[in-house]
Design a protein around this motif. Structure first.
Motif, PDB file in Angstrom:
ATOM      1  N   LEU A 197      10.101   3.850  -4.912  1.00 32.33           N
ATOM      2  CA  LEU A 197      10.870   4.187  -5.929  1.00 32.33           C
ATOM      3  C   LEU A 197      10.961   3.119  -6.832  1.00 32.33           C
ATOM      4  CD1 LEU A 197      13.791   5.980  -3.683  1.00 32.33           C
ATOM      5  CD2 LEU A 197      11.552   6.947  -4.661  1.00 32.33           C
ATOM      6  N   ASP A 198      11.266   3.501  -8.358  1.00 30.68           N
ATOM      7  CA  ASP A 198      11.796   2.450  -9.045  1.00 30.68           C
ATOM      8  C   ASP A 198      13.487   2.194  -9.141  1.00 30.68           C
ATOM      9  OD1 ASP A 198      12.955   4.634 -10.756  1.00 30.68           O
ATOM     10  OD2 ASP A 198      11.681   4.285 -12.346  1.00 30.68           O
ATOM     11  N   ASP A 199      13.860   1.366 -10.099  1.00 25.21           N
ATOM     12  CA  ASP A 199      15.170   1.373 -10.031  1.00 25.21           C
ATOM     13  C   ASP A 199      16.120   2.379 -10.418  1.00 25.21           C
ATOM     14  OD1 ASP A 199      14.533   1.385 -12.821  1.00 25.21           O
ATOM     15  OD2 ASP A 199      15.234  -0.755 -13.105  1.00 25.21           O
ATOM     16  N   ALA A 200      15.606   3.628 -10.934  1.00 26.01           N
ATOM     17  CA  ALA A 200      16.344   4.738 -11.412  1.00 26.01           C
ATOM     18  C   ALA A 200      16.111   5.890 -10.609  1.00 26.01           C
ATOM     19  CB  ALA A 200      15.999   5.027 -12.773  1.00 26.01           C
ATOM     20  N   GLY A 201      15.472   5.608  -9.359  1.00 24.08           N
ATOM     21  CA  GLY A 201      15.099   6.948  -8.232  1.00 24.08           C
ATOM     22  C   GLY A 201      14.244   7.424  -8.358  1.00 24.08           C
ATOM     23  N   ARG A 202      13.190   7.159  -9.498  1.00 21.85           N
ATOM     24  CA  ARG A 202      12.063   7.812  -9.652  1.00 21.85           C
ATOM     25  C   ARG A 202      10.839   7.784  -8.937  1.00 21.85           C
ATOM     26  NH1 ARG A 202      13.951   7.004 -15.256  1.00 21.85           N
ATOM     27  NH2 ARG A 202      13.618   4.757 -14.890  1.00 21.85           N
ATOM     28  N   VAL A 203      10.120   8.451  -8.548  1.00 21.43           N
ATOM     29  CA  VAL A 203       9.082   8.334  -7.586  1.00 21.43           C
ATOM     30  C   VAL A 203       7.833   7.751  -8.173  1.00 21.43           C
ATOM     31  CG1 VAL A 203       7.466   9.533  -6.146  1.00 21.43           C
ATOM     32  CG2 VAL A 203       9.627  10.568  -6.506  1.00 21.43           C
ATOM     33  N   ILE A 204       7.464   6.556  -7.552  1.00 23.49           N
ATOM     34  CA  ILE A 204       6.388   5.792  -8.134  1.00 23.49           C
ATOM     35  C   ILE A 204       5.132   6.179  -7.293  1.00 23.49           C
ATOM     36  CG2 ILE A 204       5.187   3.502  -8.499  1.00 23.49           C
ATOM     37  CD1 ILE A 204       7.422   4.083 -10.403  1.00 23.49           C
ATOM     38  N   SER A 205       5.266   6.302  -5.953  1.00 22.10           N
ATOM     39  CA  SER A 205       4.386   6.835  -5.077  1.00 22.10           C
ATOM     40  C   SER A 205       4.996   7.386  -3.657  1.00 22.10           C
ATOM     41  CB  SER A 205       3.619   5.425  -4.521  1.00 22.10           C
ATOM     42  OG  SER A 205       2.603   5.827  -3.529  1.00 22.10           O
ATOM     43  N   ASN A 262      10.487  -6.265 -10.480  1.00 23.00           N
ATOM     44  CA  ASN A 262      10.799  -5.243 -11.459  1.00 23.00           C
ATOM     45  C   ASN A 262      11.758  -4.151 -10.989  1.00 23.00           C
ATOM     46  OD1 ASN A 262       9.243  -4.247  -9.530  1.00 23.00           O
ATOM     47  ND2 ASN A 262       7.655  -3.395 -10.842  1.00 23.00           N
ATOM     48  N   GLY A 263      12.658  -4.287  -9.723  1.00 27.01           N
ATOM     49  CA  GLY A 263      13.439  -3.352  -9.270  1.00 27.01           C
ATOM     50  C   GLY A 263      13.111  -2.318  -8.336  1.00 27.01           C
ATOM     51  N   TYR A 264      11.819  -2.118  -8.160  1.00 34.47           N
ATOM     52  CA  TYR A 264      11.223  -1.166  -7.453  1.00 34.47           C
ATOM     53  C   TYR A 264      11.734  -1.443  -5.901  1.00 34.47           C
ATOM     54  CZ  TYR A 264       8.069  -0.037 -11.275  1.00 34.47           C
ATOM     55  OH  TYR A 264       7.502   0.354 -12.310  1.00 34.47           O
ATOM     56  N   SER A 265      11.454  -0.371  -5.153  1.00 30.78           N
ATOM     57  CA  SER A 265      11.869  -0.566  -3.751  1.00 30.78           C
ATOM     58  C   SER A 265      10.971   0.217  -2.874  1.00 30.78           C
ATOM     59  CB  SER A 265      13.466   0.168  -3.425  1.00 30.78           C
ATOM     60  OG  SER A 265      13.664  -0.170  -1.983  1.00 30.78           O
TER      61      SER A 265
END
Length: 357
Positions: A241-249, A317-320
């Motif tokens: 996830l990115d730092d806004a909860g968007r799905v990266i993978s 970059n704030g991803y998780s």
């Protein structure tokens, strides 16, 4: 003796199961932290590359009086006006140049282009060091662009295309970036088939004067593919996830976990696909902790199945990153250890019985 032996066996088995359970959690934590650290290093290297190019652009600005003479590349002879009124250069040159139609070709414009042309000696090397890079470019405060590799940019964009209106430029400009640091933009799906792409940009300051930004587009497939290939247990999987909860993978199991439809939004509305307010309350708590940059390991009951969820941040970059695996698959070691212990105890009892007889 038999009663005491049973008590010892029960105690040892309980302690063993507890130890193996802790070991399983430690394995999950170590795995997700290792992958987060690897991804973090990947993004740090890209960020450093962009910052290095920004510093190089500053060094060119310090020599503008000399470099603007056009000894290496002369805008006065290299620029060509297109039908829409914008100016571009030959697609056979090392970089693409775009001068939008609303910018006048005057001495200041020519000097700026002649100076930025010396980025030819630095920017192309970035691609050799970072295969994930799709593009590197410099945008000056008026909206002129020098773009690598040469894609004949002026012919691809509208005549009045203003790069300073792009989100990555705005968040890196002085108004939103008084710290003068590199900034990461919202990922997007590349229309040219590059998959999921994210832009990182660094400001260019000569003294206290803002001279635009240097930015790079990164193809995320390299790092997300590597992370997604991590396997723990038989059915374990990873999502990012990115730092806004968007799905990266996220694999299909992840979308099912959150009760999401991966095709609910078209590619150009990627930013709307978020895990916020999706899934159970316990799952939401974990998602919020991930977005906030937290780490840890939890056991959740999902559709009647106990699941481990271990997560760790990518600080660059704030991803998780999160790793999900059924508890039962991580406890196979406990069952194997229990069977081995019981076998050893039975053997010891037989030996003792023979000795007593």
């Amino acid at each position: 003796a038999v009663t005491r032996g049973g008590q010892i066996i029960s105690t040892i088995s309980g302690r063993l199961e507890s130890s193996v359970g802790l070991l399983a959690e430690e394995q999950l934590v170590n795995t997700v932290q290792t992958e987060a650290s690897r991804a973090n290093q990947f993004f740090i290297e890209i960020e450093r590359t962009v910052e290095s190019l920004s510093e190089y652009r500053v060094s060119l600005q310090a020599q503008q009086e000399l470099l603007s003479q056009g000894a290496y590349w002369d805008a006065a002879s290299r620029l060509t006006r297109l039908e829409g009124g914008q100016y571009g250069n030959s697609p056979r040159e090392l970089s693409s140049v775009l001068v939008p139609a609303f910018i006048a070709i005057d001495e200041a414009t020519l000097a700026e282009l002649n100076t930025s042309a010396y980025m030819d000696f630095s920017a192309p090397q970035a691609f050799d060091a970072n295969p994930a890079l799709l593009a590197v470019y410099y945008i000056d405060p008026r909206g002129m662009v020098r773009y690598y590799p040469n894609i004949n940019l002026a012919a691809l964009v509208p005549a009045d295309f203003n790069a300073t209106e792009r989100d990555y430029y705005k968040i890196t400009s002085p108004l939103f970036n008084q710290q003068r640091i590199a900034r990461w933009a919202i990922p997007y799906v590349d229309a040219a088939g590059g998959g999921l792409v994210v832009t990182v940009a660094a400001p260019v300051y000569y003294g206290n004067d803002f001279h635009g930004i240097v930015a790079a587009d990164i193809q995320l497939a390299n790092i997300t593919g590597q992370i997604s290939s991590v396997k723990v247990g038989k059915t374990g999987y990873v999502f990012i996830l990115d730092d806004a909860g968007r799905v990266i993978s996220m694999p299909d199991q992840g979308y099912t976990l959150f009760g999401m439809n991966p095709t609910a939004f078209p590619a150009d509305e990627f930013y709307k696909q978020t895990v916020l307010n999706m899934g159970t309350e316990e799952l939401q708590t974990i998602a919020r902790r991930m977005i906030a940059g937290g780490n840890g390991v939890n056991i959740l009951k999902i559709n009647g199945v106990d699941m481990y969820i271990s997560f760790a941040p990518i600080n660059a970059n704030g991803y998780s990153i999160a790793l999900v695996v059924p508890v039962s698959e991580m406890q196979t070691a406990i069952a194997a250890a229990r069977n081995e212990t019981e076998a050893q105890i039975r053997l010891a009892i037989r030996v003792a019985a023979i000795s007593l007889i």
